[in-house]
Every structure is written in C-alpha cells, then in structure tokens.
Design a protein around this motif. Sequence first.
Motif, short mmCIF file in Angstrom:
data_model
loop_
_atom_site.label_atom_id
_atom_site.label_comp_id
_atom_site.label_asym_id
_atom_site.label_seq_id
_atom_site.Cartn_x
_atom_site.Cartn_y
_atom_site.Cartn_z
N LEU A 20 3.15 8.28 -13.58
CA LEU A 20 4.08 7.91 -12.52
C LEU A 20 5.01 6.80 -13.02
N SER A 21 6.23 6.84 -12.54
CA SER A 21 7.20 5.80 -12.88
C SER A 21 7.83 5.24 -11.62
N CYS A 22 8.27 4.00 -11.71
CA CYS A 22 8.92 3.33 -10.58
C CYS A 22 10.14 2.59 -11.11
N ALA A 23 11.28 2.89 -10.50
CA ALA A 23 12.53 2.26 -10.93
C ALA A 23 13.11 1.47 -9.76
N PRO A 24 13.15 0.16 -9.86
CA PRO A 24 13.77 -0.67 -8.82
C PRO A 24 15.29 -0.61 -8.90
N SER A 25 15.93 -0.96 -7.81
CA SER A 25 17.39 -0.94 -7.77
C SER A 25 17.99 -2.20 -8.37
N GLU A 26 17.16 -3.20 -8.64
CA GLU A 26 17.65 -4.40 -9.31
C GLU A 26 16.63 -4.86 -10.33
N ARG A 27 17.07 -5.66 -11.27
CA ARG A 27 16.19 -6.09 -12.35
C ARG A 27 15.03 -6.91 -11.79
N ILE A 28 13.89 -6.76 -12.47
CA ILE A 28 12.70 -7.50 -12.09
C ILE A 28 12.61 -8.74 -12.97
N PHE A 29 12.37 -9.87 -12.35
CA PHE A 29 12.25 -11.12 -13.09
C PHE A 29 10.82 -11.61 -13.09
N GLY A 30 10.56 -12.59 -13.89
CA GLY A 30 9.20 -13.03 -14.15
C GLY A 30 8.42 -13.49 -12.96
N ARG A 31 9.08 -13.86 -11.89
CA ARG A 31 8.32 -14.43 -10.78
C ARG A 31 7.71 -13.35 -9.88
N TYR A 32 7.90 -12.09 -10.23
CA TYR A 32 7.38 -11.02 -9.38
C TYR A 32 6.19 -10.31 -9.99
N ALA A 33 5.53 -9.55 -9.14
CA ALA A 33 4.49 -8.62 -9.58
C ALA A 33 4.84 -7.24 -9.04
N MET A 34 4.44 -6.24 -9.77
CA MET A 34 4.64 -4.86 -9.33
C MET A 34 3.27 -4.20 -9.17
N GLY A 35 3.12 -3.48 -8.08
CA GLY A 35 1.83 -2.86 -7.81
C GLY A 35 1.96 -1.38 -7.49
N TRP A 36 0.85 -0.68 -7.67
CA TRP A 36 0.71 0.70 -7.23
C TRP A 36 -0.40 0.75 -6.18
N PHE A 37 -0.10 1.43 -5.10
CA PHE A 37 -1.06 1.66 -4.03
C PHE A 37 -1.11 3.16 -3.77
N ARG A 38 -2.12 3.59 -3.04
CA ARG A 38 -2.19 5.01 -2.66
C ARG A 38 -2.78 5.13 -1.27
N GLN A 39 -2.42 6.22 -0.64
CA GLN A 39 -2.91 6.49 0.71
C GLN A 39 -3.18 7.97 0.87
N ALA A 40 -4.43 8.28 1.16
CA ALA A 40 -4.83 9.65 1.42
C ALA A 40 -4.79 9.90 2.92
N PRO A 41 -4.66 11.16 3.34
CA PRO A 41 -4.60 11.45 4.78
C PRO A 41 -5.81 10.90 5.52
N GLY A 42 -5.54 10.20 6.61
CA GLY A 42 -6.62 9.66 7.43
C GLY A 42 -7.26 8.39 6.89
N LYS A 43 -6.73 7.87 5.78
CA LYS A 43 -7.30 6.67 5.18
C LYS A 43 -6.25 5.56 5.11
N GLU A 44 -6.74 4.34 4.94
CA GLU A 44 -5.84 3.20 4.81
C GLU A 44 -5.23 3.17 3.40
N ARG A 45 -4.08 2.51 3.31
CA ARG A 45 -3.46 2.33 2.01
C ARG A 45 -4.34 1.41 1.17
N GLU A 46 -4.58 1.80 -0.08
CA GLU A 46 -5.47 1.02 -0.92
C GLU A 46 -4.82 0.65 -2.24
N PHE A 47 -5.23 -0.49 -2.76
CA PHE A 47 -4.76 -1.00 -4.03
C PHE A 47 -5.24 -0.13 -5.17
N VAL A 48 -4.34 0.11 -6.14
CA VAL A 48 -4.70 0.87 -7.34
C VAL A 48 -4.61 -0.03 -8.57
N ALA A 49 -3.43 -0.62 -8.77
CA ALA A 49 -3.22 -1.46 -9.96
C ALA A 49 -2.00 -2.33 -9.73
#
Length: 122
Positions: A20-49
């Motif tokens: 999977l890839s993720c492209a933001p509309s603006e440059r990412i700088f050092g003060r941020y973090a990027m995460g991946w989450f997932r959500q299956a049907p009927g379940k809450e959104r959960e942290f992946v990485a």
Amino acid sequence: QVQLVESGGGLVQPGGSLRLSCAPSERIFGRYAMGWFRQAPGKEREFVAAIRWSDGTTDYADSVKGRFTISRDVAKSTVSLQMNSLKPEDTALYYCARGPRVTYYPTDYTYWGQGTQVTVSS
C-alpha cells in the motif's frame, strides 16, 4: 486541508503480499507521524503501524509484527505499507493518516485518506 490518497489495495490469496502507498497533498515534515489503520465490517478502526517522519522510528500492532513493514520516502513524501504473509483476518479497509506523533489512537490523527480495500481470500 491536507489530503491523503491511498493506493495498492486489492484481492490476494492467503500467504500473498500487497504493498500500500499513501501520497499526501503537501510535503511531510519532521514534526509529523504517518500511520496506517484498518477497519473491518462491524469492527472498530484499529492501529496497524506508524512511522515518525523525523527519524523513521516505527511501531506496529502485535497482530502484524514480523509480517508488515512501514516505510517512508522522504524525497517523495510518501509512506508505504508492505504486507506479507497475509491472512484472511487482515481483510479490511486500510487508511493512511497523519498526526503529530506515533500513537495507537485514531483520535490523535488529524488527517485521513479515503481508504483502500484489502481482501485476503482463496
């Protein structure tokens, strides 16, 4: 308003891989973090990485450790999630998100993509 666009989802057999890839509309700088989450049907959104942009420090959910790898391309300001040894229980809508730091909590992340579907099935 920052926009995040995910790509790379699809249908894969158990044991297979996707990237999977993720492209933001603006440059990412050092003060941020990027995460991946997932959500299956009927379940809450959960942290992946997640990854800290400044130094590449990563964190993973226990359920994906050793199988998934999050990485960043500083020059392109993109973040990727390499998923190996996929299992049916990995089936979900996968979201990319930007937040102020690496955390497990969806509410800590400010901007979200629309999601990309990953289906693991034979």
